[in-house]
Design an enzyme around this catalytic site. Sequence first.
Site, PDB file in Angstrom:
ATOM      1  N   ASP A 568       0.843  -1.190   0.000  1.00  0.00           N
ATOM      2  CA  ASP A 568       0.000   0.000   0.000  1.00  0.00           C
ATOM      3  C   ASP A 568       0.884   1.247   0.000  1.00  0.00           C
ATOM      4  O   ASP A 568       1.847   1.340   0.774  1.00  0.00           O
ATOM      5  CB  ASP A 568      -0.899  -0.012   1.239  1.00  0.00           C
ATOM      6  N   GLU A 605       1.560   0.307  -4.971  1.00  0.00           N
ATOM      7  CA  GLU A 605       1.145   1.622  -5.457  1.00  0.00           C
ATOM      8  C   GLU A 605       2.365   2.541  -5.488  1.00  0.00           C
ATOM      9  O   GLU A 605       2.848   2.958  -4.444  1.00  0.00           O
ATOM     10  CB  GLU A 605       0.067   2.208  -4.542  1.00  0.00           C
TER      11      GLU A 605
END
Length: 823
Positions: A568, A605
Amino acid sequence: MWWAMSLLSSSPLLHIPSSTPPPTSRGSFPPPPRPTISYPPPSSSSSPERRRFISKVKPLHSLTFPTHPIRCCSTSSMSSQASPSTSQVQDCLLYSRAYWVTESVIAWNVDVLGNGSCYLFASKGAALSFSDDGIQGQDVKIKLEEDNYGLPAKVIEKFPHIRDYRAFRLRPSLDVKPLLKCQLAVATFNSDGNCSDATGLQLPGVLDELFSYSGPLGALYSNEAVSLFLWAPTAQEVQVCIYRDGSADNPQEIIRLEEYNGVWSTKGPKGWEGCYYVYEVSVYHPSTQKIEKCYANDPYARGLSSDAQRTLFVNLGSDTLKPEGWDKLAHQKPDVLSFSDISIYELHIRDFSASDHTVEPKSRGGYLAFTLQDSAGVHHLKKLSNAGISHIHLLPTFQFAGVDDKKENWNCVDGETLKKFPPDSAQQQALITAVQNDDGYNWGYNPVLWGVPKGSYASNPNGSCRIIEFRKMVQALNHIGLRVVLDVVYNHLHGSGPFDENSVLDKIVPGYYLRRNTDGFIENSTCVNNTASEHFMVERLIIDDLLHWTVDYKSYDFFVQVDGFRFDLMGHLMKRTMMRTKDVLSSLTTEQDGVDGSSVYLYGEGWDFGEVAKNGRGVNASQFNLPGTGIGSFNDRIRDAILGGSPFGHPLQQGFVNGLFLQPNGHNQDTATERLMLAVSKDHIQVGMAANLRDFVLTDCEGKEVKGSEVLTHDGVPVAYASCPTETVNYVSAHDNETLFDIVSLKMQDKSFGYEYNSVVTGLTTSMEYRFSIPVMRCCAQNHLIVIHITLVIGSTGLILLSVPTIGELDFPQKRRMGKTGH
């Protein structure tokens, strides 16, 4: 030096009388009986009364501060202005604008003019204050000398955001380790001896230089004993409270740990296994400017009691924690010859079965639902596996805040009541909003402890149940033929400060694990409490945690294991951290470790924003820094070109597959602009289909031959950034933003486009699956005809597109016909 010897000979450095050990719940209880030990007389600053008062003080980062930094004086007008007031200087200690970056260097963006001077102050009792007579309460005062050569190159490399700060040096012979346990401040004085500026210090630089540690941490188990190791170099005292079970009010014993070079340790009996423990850490906390007694779980916890109240002594190698058949599994996972063959399906553990009536009620929404071979959800996963999905990405599975581990404490809305109102009604929304903080649903992106499975997904949140059931889930998914990807959230932590029940790391080494801005306050660009992987022990904790999930949740037949990690906000981690992670995992072998580390895929990400943007805190793991690493990052270019706009743009902006120019929905009136946008979108999709390779050559919408890196987005950023196919993850929809079905429905001119109802989905957010195929484009690339049909599957979390091949023909859903580069 006399003062250093005095500090070293004081044991403990600062005595604080014992206070009540941590309760099992949010309440409190009387202090337990304790061993009789002779302590020095308590100081007035650490009395129980004062401790109770301090506990009500809000953490510093939650207070309101002036819009402009408080400056005690202006360096340009210092000589012509009167000295600042005592209150102004006192306010400066609210900040930590100076950095202790090496053993002998402090960095500070301050000028010392004329015959002025700069000093370091330390108080082991956190008693620093200012009066008309100057600085009071210090135990040590050390003069600093400015280094006209500036900061060392290694400091600038590690802390690029302070490259222009001035360097102040301490005497090389100084023993600074005892000082790091104190309240610290630096101050400048003008030629008249009046204080002109002061501030606290940030310590990660010097802590990394003096206390970087690669030895054992957490609980270690042998045949005869259990040993504990805790890295806490700024702590003045550490004790561990041992509890017989997760609900006992009083500890059965309290053990004082011994320190060696910043690591606190103790050894206990084998009988500790199955018990619980909590650390009691006495440490200076910059958020309150006090010596606080903090109660914290072990950062290396591998088991917990309900709601992470206490850490469980659990030996993950014990035979009692192996599910039945754990060592006798057949190899059922199909080989993945290349990471470019991976196709990933995102899934939320609770959504998977929370509303599935083919799952027994006690297993709904938890790990065990994946083990029920005849449930609707498992049948659905088998279909996905047969259709070519290779990996299941599980949204966060570690211990996170926001959902009570005890299901009996949940507050839920009755489904029959909701059915009485239209799906888009304010009444439905009001009922859901009323319980949203007390129900059982949360995505899980608010970490408390990274290394323990979430308790609310287990049938019993206490003891080792969550560990066994998590292993059973991994085992069951592998049985189906699916590999498991874990969503890891190392970019932030949910809690901070000395009193937050969800705070762990910031209680043990305050100000180290969480990244701070130049005023000393915690950065929150990732939503809350950004972590700092540029610090050695933060990076080590991340890598140790990934090793734990890879090695400790594998079967000893060498075939059941975690096969990937989705990071993340990976761009908020340093590239160095990701590369070291990749190297460490890749070195694992089935012969030595029981794990094939070469099969573990890393992706995340790679967004570049906040304080880390443009390498503001070092070279970060963003899209444009990852070429050549083999680490994947999500390709938002192909997503935006296909769907139109961006998650942050106008919701009606159409894209390639939902009517741009050809079937306008009325959002744009300029047909020439829409025609150009459609042509540019085609270029972006072509580049994405070619694995987003920087050097891929294509004919663009203007008829020019260009490389992928020469095709630009609307803001001038190159579309292509990858050097090999495994460095890009093509997708259209993920768990963030609108579901794919919703966004296509919203943007299409004709809202009545057809879809095929396939099967009941066992999710919370929708009750059926829609499958429709949109012919996207035909083009030639590298002399191969590409025929693309984007297959959209709207499942329980509103997810998917995860297979857009680059070369060859996608024959979905024929079994295992993967593209060469699509994920």
